[in-house]
Design a protein around this motif. Structure first.
Motif, PDB file in Angstrom:
ATOM      1  N   SER A 134       0.846  -1.186   0.000  1.00 14.99           N
ATOM      2  CA  SER A 134       0.000   0.000   0.000  1.00 14.99           C
ATOM      3  C   SER A 134       0.883   1.238   0.000  1.00 14.99           C
ATOM      4  O   SER A 134       1.778   1.380   0.825  1.00 14.99           O
ATOM      5  CB  SER A 134      -0.887   0.000   1.250  1.00 14.99           C
ATOM      6  N   GLY A 135       0.668   2.124  -0.977  1.00 10.45           N
ATOM      7  CA  GLY A 135       1.482   3.320  -1.087  1.00 10.45           C
ATOM      8  C   GLY A 135       2.652   3.199  -2.035  1.00 10.45           C
ATOM      9  O   GLY A 135       3.444   4.136  -2.171  1.00 10.45           O
ATOM     10  N   SER A 136       2.782   2.066  -2.714  1.00  2.00           N
ATOM     11  CA  SER A 136       3.932   1.870  -3.597  1.00  2.00           C
ATOM     12  C   SER A 136       3.778   2.541  -4.951  1.00  2.00           C
ATOM     13  O   SER A 136       4.717   2.555  -5.757  1.00  2.00           O
ATOM     14  CB  SER A 136       4.197   0.363  -3.794  1.00  2.00           C
ATOM     15  N   GLY A 137       2.598   3.084  -5.254  1.00  2.41           N
ATOM     16  CA  GLY A 137       2.417   3.826  -6.493  1.00  2.41           C
ATOM     17  C   GLY A 137       1.728   3.067  -7.602  1.00  2.41           C
ATOM     18  O   GLY A 137       1.832   3.439  -8.776  1.00  2.41           O
ATOM     19  N   LYS A 138       0.990   2.016  -7.266  1.00  2.00           N
ATOM     20  CA  LYS A 138       0.321   1.195  -8.284  1.00  2.00           C
ATOM     21  C   LYS A 138      -0.705   2.006  -9.077  1.00  2.00           C
ATOM     22  O   LYS A 138      -0.750   1.934 -10.307  1.00  2.00           O
ATOM     23  CB  LYS A 138      -0.358  -0.012  -7.621  1.00  2.00           C
ATOM     24  N   THR A 139      -1.516   2.765  -8.370  1.00  2.00           N
ATOM     25  CA  THR A 139      -2.579   3.513  -9.030  1.00  2.00           C
ATOM     26  C   THR A 139      -2.030   4.567  -9.983  1.00  2.00           C
ATOM     27  O   THR A 139      -2.470   4.683 -11.131  1.00  2.00           O
ATOM     28  CB  THR A 139      -3.480   4.188  -7.974  1.00  2.00           C
ATOM     29  N   SER A 140      -1.062   5.356  -9.518  1.00  6.23           N
ATOM     30  CA  SER A 140      -0.496   6.403 -10.372  1.00  6.23           C
ATOM     31  C   SER A 140       0.232   5.801 -11.565  1.00  6.23           C
ATOM     32  O   SER A 140       0.216   6.364 -12.664  1.00  6.23           O
ATOM     33  CB  SER A 140       0.446   7.293  -9.551  1.00  6.23           C
ATOM     34  N   LEU A 141       0.850   4.641 -11.384  1.00  4.81           N
ATOM     35  CA  LEU A 141       1.537   3.976 -12.493  1.00  4.81           C
ATOM     36  C   LEU A 141       0.539   3.599 -13.584  1.00  4.81           C
ATOM     37  O   LEU A 141       0.769   3.863 -14.772  1.00  4.81           O
ATOM     38  CB  LEU A 141       2.272   2.740 -11.974  1.00  4.81           C
ATOM     39  N   LEU A 142      -0.566   2.992 -13.195  1.00  2.96           N
ATOM     40  CA  LEU A 142      -1.564   2.582 -14.180  1.00  2.96           C
ATOM     41  C   LEU A 142      -2.181   3.789 -14.868  1.00  2.96           C
ATOM     42  O   LEU A 142      -2.511   3.739 -16.061  1.00  2.96           O
ATOM     43  CB  LEU A 142      -2.648   1.738 -13.514  1.00  2.96           C
ATOM     44  N   ARG A 143      -2.332   4.868 -14.135  1.00  2.00           N
ATOM     45  CA  ARG A 143      -2.866   6.093 -14.728  1.00  2.00           C
ATOM     46  C   ARG A 143      -1.907   6.626 -15.794  1.00  2.00           C
ATOM     47  O   ARG A 143      -2.332   7.071 -16.866  1.00  2.00           O
ATOM     48  CB  ARG A 143      -3.102   7.136 -13.637  1.00  2.00           C
ATOM     49  N   ARG A 144      -0.601   6.611 -15.495  1.00  2.00           N
ATOM     50  CA  ARG A 144       0.387   7.100 -16.472  1.00  2.00           C
ATOM     51  C   ARG A 144       0.370   6.265 -17.752  1.00  2.00           C
ATOM     52  O   ARG A 144       0.490   6.794 -18.855  1.00  2.00           O
ATOM     53  CB  ARG A 144       1.793   7.067 -15.864  1.00  2.00           C
ATOM     54  N   VAL A 145       0.238   4.954 -17.583  1.00  3.24           N
ATOM     55  CA  VAL A 145       0.272   4.068 -18.741  1.00  3.24           C
ATOM     56  C   VAL A 145      -1.031   4.123 -19.536  1.00  3.24           C
ATOM     57  O   VAL A 145      -1.053   3.872 -20.738  1.00  3.24           O
ATOM     58  CB  VAL A 145       0.570   2.615 -18.290  1.00  3.24           C
TER      59      VAL A 145
END
Length: 221
Positions: free
Chosen positions: A12-23
């Motif tokens: 939790s907090g590792s940046g999964k959501t923002s990574l998927l948003r960027r891609v």
């Protein structure tokens, strides 16, 4: 329609959501499949489970172990993944972490995408089931420096008022301490440990995205 799913887990907090948003990946939020906090049989921090009476909202914040797989509805999540792969859309819950409950429903439509991401702490629980259903594109566990993850998790949770600070601080420290063991668990479940750049490139490759130019799925570039 015959899409496949990329299972993406990580602390939790590792940046999964923002990574998927960027891609630019379609994203199924597996955190929306948490069980309601007042349900009976919820896992508690002392290693026991709540009784038939369940827990009040206040008790759920302090007593329930939300990092235990039993706090989450794997069957409902799996049914949704299979439906998305077969039909391209599915009705999905909207879960409120502050309320410890499902508060709404919405429709996720992935269109004609060849793959979508199912992202969350418990994604590893579904690796073998997705493989048996022949819908698994990849299973990834995102890793980054533990101190960095701890800081971003705390900052996010405070900004979103997910829980009282008296709950967030000890939970965050516990998760940081347990992270190496969690990484071993995800690997045992069939996930590949990947850094940010490799994870972005792998997801982009599966969904046919050009949002991450210069990256390759093998981590070189």
């Amino acid at each position: 329609m015959c899409a496949q799913v990329i299972l993406l887990t990580g602390p939790s907090g590792s940046g999964k959501t923002s990574l998927l948003r960027r891609v630019g990946a379609h994203r199924l939020r597996l955190d929306d499949f948490y069980r309601d906090g007042d349900e009976p049989g919820m896992p508690l921090l002392d290693g026991t489970f709540s009784g038939d009476e369940g827990s009040t909202r206040t008790e759920a914040m302090a007593r329930i172990d939300w990092d235990h797989p039993a706090s989450w509805d794997a069957d409902r999540a799996m049914d949704t993944i299979v439906q998305l792969c077969a039909e391209g859309s599915a009705k999905v819950p909207v879960y409120s972490i502050p309320d410890n409950a499902t508060v709404n429903w919405t429709t996720l439509d992935i269109g004609a995408a060849p793959a979508f991401a199912a992202e969350g702490l418990f994604a590893g629980e579904l690796v073998e089931r997705c493989r048996r259903a022949n819908v698994l594109a990849d299973a990834l566990a995102l890793r980054r420096p533990r101190v960095q993850t701890w800081w971003f998790r705390l900052r996010r949770d405070l900004a979103e008022r997910r829980k009282p600070i008296r709950v967030l601080v000890p939970r965050g420290l516990r998760l940081t301490h347990e992270e190496p063991a969690q990484m071993r668990r995800w690997t045992a479940q069939g996930c590949r440990l990947v850094g940010r750049a490799q994870c972005e490139a792998t997801v982009a490759e599966h969904i046919g995205s050009v949002a991450v130019p210069g990256n390759r799925a093998d981590g070189i570039g």
